[in-house]
Design a protein around this motif. Structure first.
Motif: not given
Length: 187
Positions: A1-19
């Motif tokens: 099973s998968w666990s969600v680490l991070s979720s976002s509807a915002s665009e990310v360019t050369d940035g942190l996606l999650g931790q």
């Protein structure tokens, strides 16, 4: 099973996606999956395998690993159930040492020995072992007074041979010198 680490509807360019706070999970092999949905609703997926290694034994000592002939070394299973120590010059050349759970280990042996701890297949790829190694296994629970635990080896695929062993002072581990590749179990 998968666990969600991070979720976002915002665009990310050369940035942190999650931790990911890895101290909250057990050491071992994991897979991280990144899913991205574009403006057309198309989803792209990328996966990467990672090893969480917060506690000893460290990944460089965890099976399979290469043992250097000059310095020898330690090889462990991920959760330290099994530990092998190879002294310096145990091998004439570098050897890849593996420790893997064994299948089809009998519950009892001719003569009445009863299985106490699951078996492990131990090997070093046929490299010539010049000095004995030390095998150590964690014992699942304290032994019953009057009953002795010992390593048994299946090296030829036909007959289990008693190796013996010495229990630690707190009865938590069993250790013995070994010189053969094969399946080791505690009876």
């Amino acid at each position: 099973s998968w666990s969600v680490l991070s979720s976002s509807a915002s665009e990310v360019t050369d940035g942190l996606l999650g931790q990911w706070k890895t101290r909250q999970v057990a050491d071992g092999d994991y897979e991280i999956r990144l899913s991205v949905e574009d403006t057309l609703g198309l989803v792209g997926v990328s996966r990467v395998a990672v090893v969480v290694d917060n506690e000893p034994p460290w990944a460089s000592e965890t099976t399979p690993t290469v043992v250097n002939p000059a310095s020898g070394g330690d090889v462990f299973t991920t959760n330290n159930e099994v530990h092998l120590y190879f002294p310096p010059r145990a091998f004439a050349e570098s050897a890849t040492v593996t420790i893997a759970p064994a299948t089809d280990v009998p519950d009892s042996l001719p003569g009445g020995a009863q299985l106490v701890l699951a078996g492990y297949e131990i090997g070093w790829g046929g490299a010539s072992l010049e000095k004995r190694a030390t095998l150590e296994m964690a014992l699942a629970e304290r032994r019953t007074p009057g009953l002795f635990q010992a390593f048994y080896l299946l090296a030829d695929g036909e007959e289990w041979r008693r190796i013996g062993g010495t229990e630690s002072e707190d009865d938590s581990r069993l250790a013995a010198p070994i010189e053969d590749e094969g399946i080791y179990a505690v009876y």
